[in-house]
Write a protein that holds these residues in place. Structure first.
Motif, PDB file in Angstrom:
ATOM      1  N   LEU A   1      36.909 107.898  22.888  1.00 16.31           N
ATOM      2  CA  LEU A   1      36.394 107.532  21.567  1.00 16.31           C
ATOM      3  C   LEU A   1      34.893 107.271  21.642  1.00 16.31           C
ATOM      4  O   LEU A   1      34.130 107.702  20.763  1.00 16.31           O
ATOM      5  CB  LEU A   1      37.131 106.304  21.039  1.00 16.31           C
ATOM      6  N   ALA A   2      34.451 106.606  22.684  1.00 12.30           N
ATOM      7  CA  ALA A   2      33.014 106.365  22.863  1.00 12.30           C
ATOM      8  C   ALA A   2      32.257 107.680  23.000  1.00 12.30           C
ATOM      9  O   ALA A   2      31.180 107.854  22.409  1.00 12.30           O
ATOM     10  CB  ALA A   2      32.781 105.479  24.084  1.00 12.30           C
ATOM     11  N   ASP A   3      32.810 108.618  23.761  1.00 11.95           N
ATOM     12  CA  ASP A   3      32.162 109.932  23.913  1.00 11.95           C
ATOM     13  C   ASP A   3      32.079 110.662  22.576  1.00 11.95           C
ATOM     14  O   ASP A   3      31.057 111.281  22.250  1.00 11.95           O
ATOM     15  CB  ASP A   3      32.928 110.782  24.922  1.00 11.95           C
ATOM     16  N   GLY A   4      33.168 110.599  21.793  1.00 11.51           N
ATOM     17  CA  GLY A   4      33.170 111.257  20.495  1.00 11.51           C
ATOM     18  C   GLY A   4      32.131 110.667  19.556  1.00 11.51           C
ATOM     19  O   GLY A   4      31.435 111.397  18.834  1.00 11.51           O
ATOM     20  N   LEU A   5      31.994 109.353  19.554  1.00 12.79           N
ATOM     21  CA  LEU A   5      30.998 108.708  18.703  1.00 12.79           C
ATOM     22  C   LEU A   5      29.578 109.064  19.140  1.00 12.79           C
ATOM     23  O   LEU A   5      28.690 109.254  18.293  1.00 12.79           O
ATOM     24  CB  LEU A   5      31.193 107.189  18.741  1.00 12.79           C
TER      25      LEU A   5
ATOM     26  N   LEU B   1      32.216  99.637  22.979  1.00 12.67           N
ATOM     27  CA  LEU B   1      32.760 100.526  21.947  1.00 12.67           C
ATOM     28  C   LEU B   1      32.592  99.905  20.559  1.00 12.67           C
ATOM     29  O   LEU B   1      32.153 100.582  19.616  1.00 12.67           O
ATOM     30  CB  LEU B   1      34.235 100.800  22.216  1.00 12.67           C
ATOM     31  N   LEU B   2      32.937  98.644  20.414  1.00 13.79           N
ATOM     32  CA  LEU B   2      32.809  97.990  19.112  1.00 13.79           C
ATOM     33  C   LEU B   2      31.351  97.977  18.662  1.00 13.79           C
ATOM     34  O   LEU B   2      31.041  98.256  17.501  1.00 13.79           O
ATOM     35  CB  LEU B   2      33.360  96.567  19.180  1.00 13.79           C
ATOM     36  N   ARG B   3      30.456  97.680  19.588  1.00 20.23           N
ATOM     37  CA  ARG B   3      29.033  97.676  19.225  1.00 20.23           C
ATOM     38  C   ARG B   3      28.558  99.082  18.876  1.00 20.23           C
ATOM     39  O   ARG B   3      27.730  99.254  17.966  1.00 20.23           O
ATOM     40  CB  ARG B   3      28.200  97.103  20.366  1.00 20.23           C
ATOM     41  N   GLN B   4      29.069 100.075  19.581  1.00 19.90           N
ATOM     42  CA  GLN B   4      28.678 101.455  19.287  1.00 19.90           C
ATOM     43  C   GLN B   4      29.048 101.845  17.858  1.00 19.90           C
ATOM     44  O   GLN B   4      28.264 102.495  17.161  1.00 19.90           O
ATOM     45  CB  GLN B   4      29.341 102.397  20.288  1.00 19.90           C
ATOM     46  N   ILE B   5      30.229 101.441  17.405  1.00 16.49           N
ATOM     47  CA  ILE B   5      30.640 101.721  16.026  1.00 16.49           C
ATOM     48  C   ILE B   5      29.701 101.029  15.042  1.00 16.49           C
ATOM     49  O   ILE B   5      29.254 101.621  14.054  1.00 16.49           O
ATOM     50  CB  ILE B   5      32.092 101.266  15.789  1.00 16.49           C
ATOM     51  N   VAL B   6      29.386  99.769  15.316  1.00 15.10           N
ATOM     52  CA  VAL B   6      28.519  99.004  14.424  1.00 15.10           C
ATOM     53  C   VAL B   6      27.104  99.593  14.409  1.00 15.10           C
ATOM     54  O   VAL B   6      26.471  99.696  13.349  1.00 15.10           O
ATOM     55  CB  VAL B   6      28.479  97.522  14.845  1.00 15.10           C
ATOM     56  N   GLU B   7      26.594 100.001  15.565  1.00 18.11           N
ATOM     57  CA  GLU B   7      25.214 100.462  15.677  1.00 18.11           C
ATOM     58  C   GLU B   7      25.019 101.922  15.285  1.00 18.11           C
ATOM     59  O   GLU B   7      23.884 102.330  15.012  1.00 18.11           O
ATOM     60  CB  GLU B   7      24.706 100.268  17.104  1.00 18.11           C
TER      61      GLU B   7
ATOM     62  N   LEU C   1      38.946  98.055  13.221  1.00 21.14           N
ATOM     63  CA  LEU C   1      38.764  97.985  11.769  1.00 21.14           C
ATOM     64  C   LEU C   1      37.552  97.125  11.406  1.00 21.14           C
ATOM     65  O   LEU C   1      36.773  97.464  10.513  1.00 21.14           O
ATOM     66  CB  LEU C   1      40.008  97.399  11.094  1.00 21.14           C
ATOM     67  N   GLY C   2      37.408  95.998  12.098  1.00 21.05           N
ATOM     68  CA  GLY C   2      36.291  95.113  11.814  1.00 21.05           C
ATOM     69  C   GLY C   2      34.948  95.746  12.105  1.00 21.05           C
ATOM     70  O   GLY C   2      33.961  95.466  11.432  1.00 21.05           O
ATOM     71  N   ALA C   3      34.900  96.606  13.114  1.00 17.83           N
ATOM     72  CA  ALA C   3      33.648  97.265  13.474  1.00 17.83           C
ATOM     73  C   ALA C   3      33.291  98.380  12.503  1.00 17.83           C
ATOM     74  O   ALA C   3      32.111  98.684  12.304  1.00 17.83           O
ATOM     75  CB  ALA C   3      33.741  97.822  14.897  1.00 17.83           C
TER      76      ALA C   3
ATOM     77  N   ALA D   1      23.349  93.792  10.131  1.00 16.92           N
ATOM     78  CA  ALA D   1      22.420  92.904  10.834  1.00 16.92           C
ATOM     79  C   ALA D   1      23.117  91.642  11.339  1.00 16.92           C
ATOM     80  O   ALA D   1      22.941  91.242  12.505  1.00 16.92           O
ATOM     81  CB  ALA D   1      21.246  92.541   9.917  1.00 16.92           C
ATOM     82  N   ARG D   2      23.927  90.997  10.498  1.00 14.24           N
ATOM     83  CA  ARG D   2      24.598  89.760  10.915  1.00 14.24           C
ATOM     84  C   ARG D   2      25.636  90.015  11.999  1.00 14.24           C
ATOM     85  O   ARG D   2      25.850  89.180  12.885  1.00 14.24           O
ATOM     86  CB  ARG D   2      25.262  89.088   9.705  1.00 14.24           C
ATOM     87  N   VAL D   3      26.290  91.172  11.928  1.00  9.35           N
ATOM     88  CA  VAL D   3      27.286  91.493  12.946  1.00  9.35           C
ATOM     89  C   VAL D   3      26.603  91.675  14.299  1.00  9.35           C
ATOM     90  O   VAL D   3      27.078  91.164  15.327  1.00  9.35           O
ATOM     91  CB  VAL D   3      28.067  92.761  12.558  1.00  9.35           C
ATOM     92  N   LEU D   4      25.474  92.367  14.314  1.00  6.71           N
ATOM     93  CA  LEU D   4      24.772  92.583  15.577  1.00  6.71           C
ATOM     94  C   LEU D   4      24.196  91.279  16.127  1.00  6.71           C
ATOM     95  O   LEU D   4      24.098  91.108  17.348  1.00  6.71           O
ATOM     96  CB  LEU D   4      23.671  93.623  15.392  1.00  6.71           C
ATOM     97  N   GLU D   5      23.834  90.354  15.243  1.00  9.98           N
ATOM     98  CA  GLU D   5      23.413  89.034  15.715  1.00  9.98           C
ATOM     99  C   GLU D   5      24.538  88.358  16.488  1.00  9.98           C
ATOM    100  O   GLU D   5      24.301  87.692  17.513  1.00  9.98           O
ATOM    101  CB  GLU D   5      22.999  88.159  14.526  1.00  9.98           C
ATOM    102  N   ALA D   6      25.771  88.514  16.016  1.00  7.39           N
ATOM    103  CA  ALA D   6      26.917  87.929  16.717  1.00  7.39           C
ATOM    104  C   ALA D   6      27.097  88.569  18.090  1.00  7.39           C
ATOM    105  O   ALA D   6      27.382  87.875  19.077  1.00  7.39           O
ATOM    106  CB  ALA D   6      28.186  88.104  15.886  1.00  7.39           C
TER     107      ALA D   6
END
Length: 247
Positions: A37-41, A80-86, A107-109, A204-209
């Motif tokens: 999944l990370a490679d696909g993103l 992986l979660l950060r990759q989705i967010v970023e 889902l949250g990401a 922005a707030r998610v990445l701060e977390a």
């Protein structure tokens, strides 16, 4: 021997769909699935023909949480979660089945999450002796704290309507594609620059977390999964019995 992929890729009119396709473990977050999944993103991020990404699934389960037999390292799940967010392109979850534990972190990401009314959700970590540590990074900034307190602490199952109310889902409907189509149409009409900069505002707030808490929550996750209670909880789950602490 050829190893079958556990993430399938399709592309249609500027939308790339990454489909979780590991029915043998109900699309659980194995090391292989997280890696693919990370490679696909990563490929989607580099492809100028991709306007947005849909995260879909085969079978009746979007994601069953961590694969207890082949779990990813907590660092890999955080990445992986950060990759989705970023990712500078919107990521949309298309859910027609059940979502449990770590799957709720996906889902949250995601920027948007659309589910059928048949979908169900549960944070089951407390029932096997761990906590929803890493997945809290995208979830806590985006969802109702009182609802999270209830469902984190009890492991209760809840439906798609409740998931919308709490902010976990964007929308639900009888036919997920009927609900999803206007969303994808809107993304196709939006400029790549407009989408990227708007997503930057929203995340922005998610990445701060992530910046503040990722190291501590990764360490907590690793500590809990190596504990005696977690071993009992995971063994009980695999043996389809109650763990020793159930009264």
């Amino acid at each position: 021997m050829t190893v079958e992929p556990v993430v399938r890729v399709a592309h249609d009119r500027a939308i790339t769909t990454l489909t979780l396709d590991s029915p043998v473990n109900r699309n659980a977050l194995s090391a292989a699935l997280v890696g693919e999944l990370a490679d696909g993103l990563t490929r989607c991020g580099k492809d100028r023909d991709v306007r947005a990404v849909v995260l879909a699934h085969t079978g009746n389960t979007f994601c069953a949480g961590a694969d207890l037999r082949d779990p990813p390292h907590p660092d890999a799940l955080v990445a992986l979660l950060r990759q989705i967010v970023e990712l500078h392109k919107p990521v949309v979850a298309r859910v027609t089945g059940h979502v449990r534990a770590g799957g709720l972190g996906l889902l949250g990401a995601c920027d948007l999450a659309i589910a059928s009314k048949e979908a169900t959700f549960a944070f089951t970590e407390v029932r096997i002796g761990v906590a929803p540590a890493v997945i809290s990074l995208p979830l806590l900034p985006r969802t109702d704290p009182r609802a999270l307190a209830r469902y984190y602490l009890t492991g209760e199952r809840f439906d798609a309507a409740e998931a919308v109310r709490t902010g976990l889902l964007t929308a639900t409907g009888d036919d997920v594609d009927v609900t999803l189509d206007p969303v994808l149409d809107g993304l196709r009409r939006a400029s790549p620059q407009g989408l990227a900069e708007t997503k930057r505002l929203l995340t922005a707030r998610v990445l701060e977390a992530f910046d503040r808490d990722a190291d501590a929550l990764t360490a907590l996750s690793a500590e809990l999964f190596s504990s005696a209670q977690a071993r009992e909880g995971m063994t009980a789950f695999l043996e389809r019995r109650d763990p020793a602490w159930v009264v």
